[in-house]
Scaffold this motif. Structure first.
Motif, short mmCIF file in Angstrom:
data_model
loop_
_atom_site.label_atom_id
_atom_site.label_comp_id
_atom_site.label_asym_id
_atom_site.label_seq_id
_atom_site.Cartn_x
_atom_site.Cartn_y
_atom_site.Cartn_z
N LEU A 1 0.81 -1.23 0.00
CA LEU A 1 0.00 0.00 0.00
C LEU A 1 0.84 1.28 0.00
O LEU A 1 0.34 2.34 -0.35
N LEU A 2 2.09 1.19 0.39
CA LEU A 2 2.91 2.40 0.51
C LEU A 2 3.35 2.91 -0.86
O LEU A 2 3.59 2.12 -1.78
N ALA B 1 9.01 -6.04 -1.75
CA ALA B 1 8.00 -4.99 -1.55
C ALA B 1 7.55 -4.41 -2.89
O ALA B 1 6.36 -4.16 -3.11
N GLY B 2 8.51 -4.19 -3.79
CA GLY B 2 8.14 -3.71 -5.12
C GLY B 2 7.27 -4.69 -5.86
O GLY B 2 6.31 -4.30 -6.55
N LEU B 3 7.57 -5.97 -5.72
CA LEU B 3 6.75 -7.00 -6.37
C LEU B 3 5.33 -6.98 -5.81
O LEU B 3 4.35 -7.09 -6.56
N ALA B 4 5.20 -6.85 -4.48
CA ALA B 4 3.86 -6.81 -3.87
C ALA B 4 3.09 -5.58 -4.34
O ALA B 4 1.88 -5.66 -4.57
N ALA B 5 3.77 -4.45 -4.49
CA ALA B 5 3.10 -3.23 -4.93
C ALA B 5 2.61 -3.36 -6.38
O ALA B 5 1.52 -2.90 -6.72
N ALA C 1 -1.88 -9.36 -4.07
CA ALA C 1 -1.18 -9.39 -2.79
C ALA C 1 -2.10 -9.08 -1.62
O ALA C 1 -2.04 -9.75 -0.58
N LEU C 2 -2.94 -8.07 -1.76
CA LEU C 2 -3.78 -7.67 -0.64
C LEU C 2 -4.83 -8.71 -0.27
O LEU C 2 -4.97 -9.08 0.91
N PRO C 3 -5.60 -9.25 -1.25
CA PRO C 3 -6.53 -10.33 -0.87
C PRO C 3 -5.80 -11.56 -0.33
O PRO C 3 -6.28 -12.21 0.60
N GLY C 4 -4.63 -11.86 -0.91
CA GLY C 4 -3.86 -13.01 -0.41
C GLY C 4 -3.42 -12.79 1.03
O GLY C 4 -3.49 -13.71 1.86
N ALA C 5 -2.95 -11.57 1.35
CA ALA C 5 -2.54 -11.27 2.72
C ALA C 5 -3.72 -11.36 3.67
O ALA C 5 -3.59 -11.85 4.81
N ALA C 6 -4.88 -10.88 3.23
CA ALA C 6 -6.07 -10.96 4.09
C ALA C 6 -6.45 -12.41 4.37
O ALA C 6 -6.77 -12.77 5.52
#
Length: 861
Positions: A369-370, A458-462, A468-473
């Motif tokens: 998210l950053l 981090a760049g890959l996640a962005a 990434a976000l649904p997977g992290a949730a």
């Protein structure tokens, strides 16, 4: 009713079909939990695997072009695959526009591995799906898997269920084989349904292919665990390796002709893996059959690669893509390894790495998210903190191995200097400097590499935050359930819901102030000594005229007396020694002391025994030896005894001798030993005791003697061990030369066969006890009092996890009045304390001993 429901499900949109699949998976997992050893953790992991597979399938369905040729995701009209496959929407490996199988699938719709139209499993090189309509069936404008796809979905549910049974035996093994057989059988059904209903599609064919591949991978992992064959997973991984290679070597994406041999090899993999999983291929026969299956698969892959090489006009290599993928993989492996690496060597087993670190879940969510600059700075800081966690874990591993306790950042830095001195003595000045430089480079390298790794990830996640976000949730939810509801552990003491990084930093942050407070508290303990001002003539009066020897046997712990495999031999030796000493007029009393340390750090145990304070780290030790605390040695000296120490393992100056009160110290150089070392032990215990007799005990010009003798033959690595010789044969020690083969390092005990190491420990301990008790029998007289004890338990490779720190202690003498003075200790008669014998902290011994043999100090003084 049922046919109508089946027809409705067959034509429902993919989303509804996935919901039905989830319901079926819940039912299957519930049944497995009821009738097998599938616990909640395995069920949750299965649910997570099913959710991940469903997400991939739903994403593939969204990317499937509609009948008009417009891709539902808004990509090109041909629905090209995002990985760069051809316009026909072929597999990411780049199958040809006709949908032919690169591994040799025939145009009639054979399985991707070249299996027959009935749908045998795919195991040969990557391939495009079975040919069929370019678009998936639709229902009301939404993509559907169709009737055949629903059958494949049911197979997928079974594959996930099989994955939850990996490594189980008994009912779990039976269920695994049964479900795998059903899944393989349904592979024939979905092909028949697709052809009869005319609903074959690229989406369904690819789904079928990936289900087959996953089933083979799951079975190969199970067989690897059950058969202890590290190479068995290659049977399931080669297909995925071919996919990865095709992304780097585009010429591997060409189409292949039909090969009947490929069909045979594909079928062979499934048959062999199921037979091995069922236990039908035992022992060497099973290993040989699996090896033949793997060789056939390698041959089939190799044949395909050679054909594609010859068929291609050019052979480009995507070096940049390969390097980027490899670098990302290394970065992810580094981060994951630091977070899941156990801090105790006993827990370093494969299952201990099957954990979900909360730091990864939170890190992906936050960093995705950053914005760019903030993400890079945050990632670098997080990487540095992660590297610190990694270094702390490595220090913990080292300290647990050598000292059976974690690293203390406040107290243990001084030991780095001691380690440097040890290296200088063993490797020389240049070698010590080289090791120090390499250690520094590795530490700095880990800091830099981990920081860069986190920034890259981090760049890959962005860039992929929509995944990434649904997977992290989802993973965060799984973590919370496992942590809060289950608290599951595949390995005792190693939680599946891991938070090692947070725990390490928290514990250190809390531990540093606590260590500082302990340092202040210890200063007060040092200042409070009830015996500080007691005159020498009031100390140890009941032992006047006696020679008192403290024989400290290295690594002699309770385990040697009570371990089921060791106890028969150790107790037999002690019982025989009791009989022989009784014949010589000696009697003894025995109990247990709890050492402050275990596995190593003998000097801390010696300091504890003689000072009456718990000395369990170097900080306390350094504070102690710079104080004026009364030690037992100094008490004997002040009371008129001559004090001496025999220290075979001391090879450098020992200024602490003045603190203890030793008037004479016989270190290695002063013992005139001319024989070989025995791994860590510089000389056999029998020689050290013989030298003590020659240098001290047999002197006629001495007064009463108090001696501390450090016996080292039972020091790790516990081999080689010489035989007991006649006392008149010992001489200058050169006689031991024929017995000093097979020299080893201390670290070898953590790499060898545990059973052999335990046998080495037992033999060395037997030797140390036989030498000590034999010396008493041969040289003891009416004035001799021996306190024989262990300094600490051996390393955990011998004791096992969670062993006590208790060590046996015995007082041996011919004088019954000496033993009468300790009647109120309730120690047991003889050299072998029973399990229920009294246990004291080792730091309580000094005061108990001084009270028993001197004038008791009034309470509160």
């Amino acid at each position: 009713m049922i046919p109508r429901l089946a027809r409705a499900l067959a034509t429902a949109p993919v989303a509804r079909q996935l919901v039905a699949g989830a319901a079926l998976l819940a039912v299957v997992l519930t049944l497995l939990a009821a009738f097998t050893d599938v616990g909640l953790v395995r069920a949750l992991l299965g649910a997570a695997l099913g959710a991940a597979a469903a997400a991939v399938l739903a994403r593939a369905a969204r990317r499937t072009p509609d009948p008009a040729g417009t891709d539902s995701t808004g990509t090109d009209p041909a629905g090209a695959d995002p990985a760069g496959a051809d316009p026909a929407g072929a597999d990411p490996a780049g199958a040809d526009p006709a949908g032919a199988d690169p591994a040799g699938a025939d145009p009639a719709g054979a399985d991707p591995a070249g299996a027959d139209p009935a749908g045998a499993t795919d195991a040969d090189p990557v391939a495009a799906p079975r040919p069929g309509p370019a678009a998936a069936p639709v229902s009301g404008g939404a993509v559907t898997l169709g009737p055949a796809g629903v059958v494949t979905l049911a197979r997928g549910v079974l594959v996930v269920a099989v994955a939850t049974l990996i490594g189980l035996d008994g009912p779990g093994q039976v269920a695994l084989v049964a479900l795998a057989l059903v899944a393989f059988g349904l592979d024939a059904v979905d092909g028949i349904v697709a052809r009869r209903t005319g609903t074959a599609s690229e989406l369904g064919a690819r789904f079928d292919m990936e289900t087959d591949a996953l089933l083979l991978l799951v079975l190969s992992v199970h067989v690897a665990i059950a058969s202890h064959l590290w190479w068995a997973p290659a049977l399931g991984l080669l297909r995925y390796a071919f996919v990865g290679a095709a992304r780097v070597l585009p010429w591997l994406q060409g189409s292949l002709p039909v090969r009947r041999s490929a069909k045979v090899v594909a079928a062979l993999q499934g048959v062999v893996l199921i037979a091995a999983a069922a236990g039908l291929l035992p022992g060497t026969i099973g290993h040989a059959v699996l090896a033949v299956a793997l060789a056939a698969l390698l041959w089939s892959f190799g044949t395909s690669v050679v054909w594609l090489w010859r068929a291609a006009d050019e052979h480009p290599v995507r070096w940049r893509a390969a390097g980027a993928a490899l670098l990302t993989t290394v970065c992810a492996a580094l981060v994951a390894l630091i977070l899941v690496l156990p801090g105790d060597p006993v827990n370093i087993v494969p299952a201990a790495f099957l954990r979900l670190p909360i730091e990864i879940v939170l890190g992906v969510a936050v960093l995705a998210l950053l914005p760019g600059r903030a993400r890079r700075i945050t990632g670098a800081v997080a990487g540095l903190l992660l590297a610190v966690v990694g270094l702390l874990k490595l220090f913990d591993l080292g300290f647990v191995i050598f000292l059976d306790r974690p690293f203390d950042p406040v107290a243990d830095w001084v030991l780095i200097g001691n380690a440097q001195e040890f290296l200088r003595g063993t490797l020389g000045p240049a070698g010590a400097v080289l090791v120090a430089v390499l250690a520094g480079v590795l530490a700095v390298g880990l800091l830099v590499a981990t920081a860069l790794a986190v920034v890259r990830l981090a760049g890959l996640a962005a860039r992929h935050r929509r995944v990434a976000l649904p997977g992290a949730a989802a993973l965060g939810t799984v973590w919370l359930v496992v942590w809060a509801v289950v608290g599951a552990q595949l390995v005792p003491g190693v939680p599946v819901a891991a938070a090692d990084g947070v725990t390490q930093l928290r514990d250190r942050a809390v531990g540093i102030p606590a260590a500082i407070a302990d340092q202040r508290s210890f200063a007060s303990e040092l200042a409070e000594d009830a015996y500080a001002d007691v005159p020498g003539d009031q100390l140890l009066g009941a032992l006047r005229g006696k020679d008192v020897v403290f024989a400290v046997v290295e690594s002699y712990g309770r385990t040697a007396l009570e371990d089921p495999e060791m106890a028969p031999r150790t107790t037999a030796l002690l019982d025989d020694s009791d009989r022989r000493l009784d014949d010589a007029g000696f009697d003894s009393r025995s109990g247990f002391l709890t050492s402050p340390i275990s596995g190593g750090g003998s000097w801390l145990a010696h300091a504890t025994l003689f000072s009456g304070l718990r000395i369990d780290d170097q900080r306390r030790h350094d504070a102690l030896v710079t104080s004026d605390r009364l030690t037992l040695v100094r008490a004997f000296r002040d009371a008129g005894w001559e004090t001496t120490a025999v220290m075979p393992g001391t090879t450098r100056a020992w200024p602490e001798a003045d603190f203890y009160g030793h008037q004479r110290v016989h270190a290695f150089d002063g013992l005139d030993y001319q024989g070989p070392p025995f791994s860590w032990s510089p000389m056999p215990d029998q020689y050290a005791l013989s030298a003590f007799s020659r240098l001290e005990h047999d002197r006629t010009d001495r007064g009463p003697l108090m001696a501390e003798i450090a016996l080292t033959s039972s020091h790790a690595p516990w081999t080689p061990v010489p035989p007991m010789l006649g006392w008149d044969e010992v001489g200058d020690g050169s006689v031991y030369a024929p017995y000093a083969d097979d020299q080893r390092t201390f670290e070898s005990i953590f790499a060898g066969d545990p059973d052999a190491i335990r046998e080495d420990y037992l033999r060395s301990t037997e030797y140390a006890l036989e030498a000590t008790l034999g010396w008493i029998e041969r040289f003891g007289d009416d004035d001799l009092v021996v306190v024989m004890l262990g300094d600490h338990q051996p390393a955990s490779v011998v004791t096992g996890a969670a062993a006590s720190r208790d060590v046996p202690v015995s007082i041996i003498t011919r004088d019954p009045e000496v033993l009468d003075r300790i009647d109120d200790w309730d120690w047991s008669a003889g050299l072998r304390p029973p399990p229920a014998a009294p246990v004291w902290p080792m730091d309580a011994f000094r005061d108990r001993f001084l009270d028993a043999y001197g004038q008791p100090i009034p309470a509160g003084r």
